[in-house]
Structure formats: structure tokens, C-alpha cells
Design an enzyme around this catalytic site. Structure first.
Site, PDB file in Angstrom:
ATOM      1  N   GLY A 143       5.601 -12.379   2.288  1.00  0.00           N
ATOM      2  CA  GLY A 143       6.013 -11.002   1.994  1.00  0.00           C
ATOM      3  C   GLY A 143       6.953 -10.450   3.059  1.00  0.00           C
ATOM      4  O   GLY A 143       7.854 -11.145   3.541  1.00  0.00           O
ATOM      5  N   ILE A 144       6.718  -9.218   3.412  1.00  0.00           N
ATOM      6  CA  ILE A 144       7.565  -8.536   4.395  1.00  0.00           C
ATOM      7  C   ILE A 144       7.507  -9.266   5.731  1.00  0.00           C
ATOM      8  O   ILE A 144       8.538  -9.430   6.407  1.00  0.00           O
ATOM      9  CB  ILE A 144       7.111  -7.062   4.542  1.00  0.00           C
ATOM     10  CG1 ILE A 144       7.427  -6.285   3.251  1.00  0.00           C
ATOM     11  CG2 ILE A 144       7.760  -6.407   5.754  1.00  0.00           C
ATOM     12  CD1 ILE A 144       6.839  -4.878   3.206  1.00  0.00           C
ATOM     13  N   ASN A 195       2.261  -6.269  11.380  1.00  0.00           N
ATOM     14  CA  ASN A 195       2.632  -6.194   9.972  1.00  0.00           C
ATOM     15  C   ASN A 195       1.456  -6.486   9.038  1.00  0.00           C
ATOM     16  O   ASN A 195       1.477  -6.065   7.881  1.00  0.00           O
ATOM     17  CB  ASN A 195       3.777  -7.191   9.714  1.00  0.00           C
ATOM     18  CG  ASN A 195       3.967  -7.494   8.246  1.00  0.00           C
ATOM     19  OD1 ASN A 195       4.569  -6.708   7.509  1.00  0.00           O
ATOM     20  ND2 ASN A 195       3.429  -8.621   7.782  1.00  0.00           N
ATOM     21  N   ALA A 196       0.437  -7.195   9.516  1.00  0.00           N
ATOM     22  CA  ALA A 196      -0.679  -7.579   8.637  1.00  0.00           C
ATOM     23  C   ALA A 196      -1.286  -6.327   8.021  1.00  0.00           C
ATOM     24  O   ALA A 196      -1.498  -5.326   8.714  1.00  0.00           O
ATOM     25  CB  ALA A 196      -1.737  -8.345   9.422  1.00  0.00           C
ATOM     26  N   ASP A 234      -7.892  -0.457  -3.181  1.00  0.00           N
ATOM     27  CA  ASP A 234      -7.611   0.845  -3.790  1.00  0.00           C
ATOM     28  C   ASP A 234      -8.752   1.331  -4.691  1.00  0.00           C
ATOM     29  O   ASP A 234      -9.172   0.623  -5.608  1.00  0.00           O
ATOM     30  CB  ASP A 234      -6.324   0.762  -4.638  1.00  0.00           C
ATOM     31  CG  ASP A 234      -5.081   0.531  -3.795  1.00  0.00           C
ATOM     32  OD1 ASP A 234      -5.192   0.534  -2.552  1.00  0.00           O
ATOM     33  OD2 ASP A 234      -4.000   0.350  -4.384  1.00  0.00           O
ATOM     34  N   TYR A 264      -6.224   3.349   2.810  1.00  0.00           N
ATOM     35  CA  TYR A 264      -4.923   2.784   3.186  1.00  0.00           C
ATOM     36  C   TYR A 264      -4.031   3.852   3.837  1.00  0.00           C
ATOM     37  O   TYR A 264      -3.426   3.623   4.894  1.00  0.00           O
ATOM     38  CB  TYR A 264      -4.266   2.208   1.934  1.00  0.00           C
ATOM     39  CG  TYR A 264      -2.929   1.532   2.155  1.00  0.00           C
ATOM     40  CD1 TYR A 264      -2.862   0.232   2.657  1.00  0.00           C
ATOM     41  CD2 TYR A 264      -1.742   2.186   1.832  1.00  0.00           C
ATOM     42  CE1 TYR A 264      -1.628  -0.395   2.833  1.00  0.00           C
ATOM     43  CE2 TYR A 264      -0.514   1.568   2.006  1.00  0.00           C
ATOM     44  CZ  TYR A 264      -0.458   0.273   2.501  1.00  0.00           C
ATOM     45  OH  TYR A 264       0.766  -0.333   2.672  1.00  0.00           O
ATOM     46  N   TYR A 298       8.504   1.312  -1.630  1.00  0.00           N
ATOM     47  CA  TYR A 298       7.995   0.269  -2.522  1.00  0.00           C
ATOM     48  C   TYR A 298       8.886  -0.955  -2.440  1.00  0.00           C
ATOM     49  O   TYR A 298      10.039  -0.927  -2.843  1.00  0.00           O
ATOM     50  CB  TYR A 298       7.886   0.803  -3.944  1.00  0.00           C
ATOM     51  CG  TYR A 298       6.923   1.965  -4.003  1.00  0.00           C
ATOM     52  CD1 TYR A 298       5.564   1.763  -3.798  1.00  0.00           C
ATOM     53  CD2 TYR A 298       7.373   3.266  -4.200  1.00  0.00           C
ATOM     54  CE1 TYR A 298       4.674   2.828  -3.782  1.00  0.00           C
ATOM     55  CE2 TYR A 298       6.495   4.339  -4.199  1.00  0.00           C
ATOM     56  CZ  TYR A 298       5.142   4.106  -3.980  1.00  0.00           C
ATOM     57  OH  TYR A 298       4.274   5.154  -3.965  1.00  0.00           O
ATOM     58  N   ILE A 299       8.306  -2.018  -1.888  1.00  0.00           N
ATOM     59  CA  ILE A 299       9.053  -3.239  -1.625  1.00  0.00           C
ATOM     60  C   ILE A 299       8.569  -4.325  -2.580  1.00  0.00           C
ATOM     61  O   ILE A 299       7.363  -4.425  -2.852  1.00  0.00           O
ATOM     62  CB  ILE A 299       8.857  -3.691  -0.157  1.00  0.00           C
ATOM     63  CG1 ILE A 299       9.127  -2.537   0.818  1.00  0.00           C
ATOM     64  CG2 ILE A 299       9.735  -4.900   0.166  1.00  0.00           C
ATOM     65  CD1 ILE A 299      10.507  -1.906   0.727  1.00  0.00           C
TER      66      ILE A 299
END
Ligand code: NAD
Length: 248
Positions: A17-18, A91-92, A97, A156, A188-189
């Protein structure tokens, strides 16, 4: 003239991911990148091998950022291997939700432990080295949700807002030691995290994005590259939002 030694970075969750985009961008800039991962060793090794074939330098390190002893072990390994550590990218991150009504105490702690305490544990592990060296760059990957909140994401959002307060406090503590501490707040990535969002919800979200599309992981990496640069030494305690204009 002697070439300056390459910089060394730790990127938590740096194998997908990112995080993988950040690992890739820094490694292509000539930084030795120690990419952390929690599971899926194969994916991490594949990324390191792919970048290694390009002549970049990436090592992979398994650990849970929610466990302080893992953070200390990984940082000790990195220091032993490279003899220095210049950049830390926290970044982790995870999501669990649920509305607050349905959220359990465990759901709350699970997210806070990784997203917020993890950044604290990693920072603790690197800080003496950075301040002793008189140079360091810490970049915490927050979220637009830390700025705005979101239904179903109280844990979150709290973790991501928490990173702002953590970063700004730490930034003040270490400013005179050559260490900067900043946040990048992605919108939103297009990653696996967003792939889990149902299509109709996604379409609705996109309507609120002035740029009119999802962001790409390498657009987040770009902001990280900017902040870790030697020339960014006057930027500390800042938040760079990379969100397609979402919060205007
Ligand atoms: P992702 O799920 O693809 O990657 C998350 C990474 O964190 C993975 O590599 C995973 O191994 C690692 N990780 C999770 N728990 C861990 C733990 N306990 N210990 C060590 N590593 C752990 O997600 P992503 O979309 O690439 O997100 C990266 C960061 O960006 C996260 O902090 C996320 O909150 C943030 N973010 C993402 C978006 C988005 O739209 N994707 C938006 C805003 C912020």
C-alpha cells in the site's frame, strides 16, 4: 570529495500500500530502507528483491508496532546493520470500523495500539540515536479522518487525531536537536484499505473530492520525500494534507 553516506530510513508497514510506495520512493532516492511488515513475509521479500534488482537497497523486518519490544528489536537490528538511522516513517495502520454503540473495548484498544501507541513505541526506540546525531526526520502518516472524523471510525479518527498532538508535542521537544516531526494526512488513496469500501459508498465519497478521483500511493510518498529532505529542516510540527482538496 568523500560522498556523504547514504541515509537510512525505517518505514513501518513499508511492504504494501502506501508504505510500499514510500519504501520505493525513498529507496530510488538512494536511501537504505528498512521496511517493516507484520505478516506476509513473501510480499515484503518480493518488494525488496524487485527494488534490489534496480540497484536500490531495501531490507525487510518483521514486527508488531503495537509491541514495544518488537519496535526496540527492529531498531536495534537496523542500527547494527547500517550503523545509523535518519528517517522514521510511522505508516503502519489498521481500521476496525463500527459505530461507537457497537464498538467493543477491544476494538478501541486494537486500533489505538497500532496506529497511535505504535508511533510512540517506534519513536522511543529511535529518538536517542537521532538527537545524539543532531539530525532526524520523523513523519507520521495520519489521515483526513483525523481532521474531520467519520461515522464508524471513532477509534481510527482518535488514533489519527492523536498523531497530530503527539507530533506537535514531540516536534517542540526535539526542535533544537535537528529532528523534525511532521504528519502527512492522506485523503482517500487507492489501496487495499479503500478497496474494502463498498462501490456505492466510494462513489459518494468521490463526489466530495474536488480533484474528482482517488489519490495514488505515490502521491503520499511524494510528501514524505519532501519532508525528509535535508532542506526541509524548517518544517516541523506541520501537517501536509494530500487529499485532492477534500477538506476545503
Ligand atoms: P494497508 O492496509 O495496505 O497497509 C497497512 C500496513 O500496515 C501493512 O503493511 C501492514 O502490514 C502494516 N501493519 C498493520 N498492522 C501492523 C502492526 N501491528 N505492526 C506492524 N505493521 C502493521 O493500508 P494503507 O492504505 O497502505 O495505509 C497506510 C497508512 O496510511 C495507514 O496508517 C492508514 O491509516 C493511512 N491512510 C490510508 C488511507 C487510504 O485511503 N488508504 C487514507 C488515509 C490514511
Amino acid at each position: 570529495d568523500a560522498q556523504p553516506e547514504p541515509r537510512v530510513a525505517v518505514v513501518t508497514g513499508g511492504a504494501r500500500g502506501i508504505g510500499a510506495a514510500i519504501t520505493t520512493a525513498l529507496a530510488r532516492d538512494g536511501v537504505h530502507v528498512a521496511a517493516g511488515y507484520s505478516s506476509n513475509a513473501k510480499a515484503a521479500e518480493d518488494l525488496a528483491e524487485k527494488l534490489g534488482a534496480e540497484g536500490a537497497s531495501v531490507s525487510v523486518h518483521q514486527g508488531n508496532v503495537g509491541a514495544p519490544e518488537d519496535c526496540e528489536r527492529v531498531v536495534a537490528d537496523v542500527l547494527e546493520r547500517y550503523g545509523r538511522l535518519d528517517y522514521l516513517v510511522n505508516n503502519a495502520g489498521i481500521t476496525v470500523d463500527k459505530t461507537v454503540r457497537k464498538m467493543t473495548v477491544d476494538d478501541w484498544h486494537a486500533v489505538l495500539r497500532v496506529n497511535l501507541s505504535g508511533a510512540f513505541y517506534m519513536t522511543k526506540a529511535v529518538l536517542d540515536h537521532m538527537t545524539g546525531n543532531g539530525f532526524g526526520r520523523i513523519v507520521n502518516i495520519s489521515s483526513v479522518v483525523g481532521e474531520s472524523g467519520a461515522v464508524g471510525q471513532a477509534n481510527y479518527a482518535a488514533s489519527k487525531s492523536g498523531l497530530f498532538g503527539f507530533s506537535k508535542s514531540l516536534a517542540q521537544e526535539v526542535a533544537r536537536k535537528g529532528v523534525t516531526v511532521n504528519c502527512v494526512a492522506p485523503g482517500y488513496i487507492e489501496t487495499e484499505m479503500v478497496a474494502a469500501v463498498p462501490e456505492e459508498v466510494l462513489q459518494k465519497l468521490l463526489k466530495g473530492v474536488p480533484v474528482g478521483r482517488l489519490g495514488q500511493a505515490d502521491e503520499i510518498a511524494r510528501a514524505v520525500q519532501f519532508l525528509v529532505d535535508e532542506r526541509a529542516g524548517y518544517i516541523t510540527g506541520s501537517v501536509i494534507s494530500v487529499n485532492g482538496g477534500l477538506d476545503m
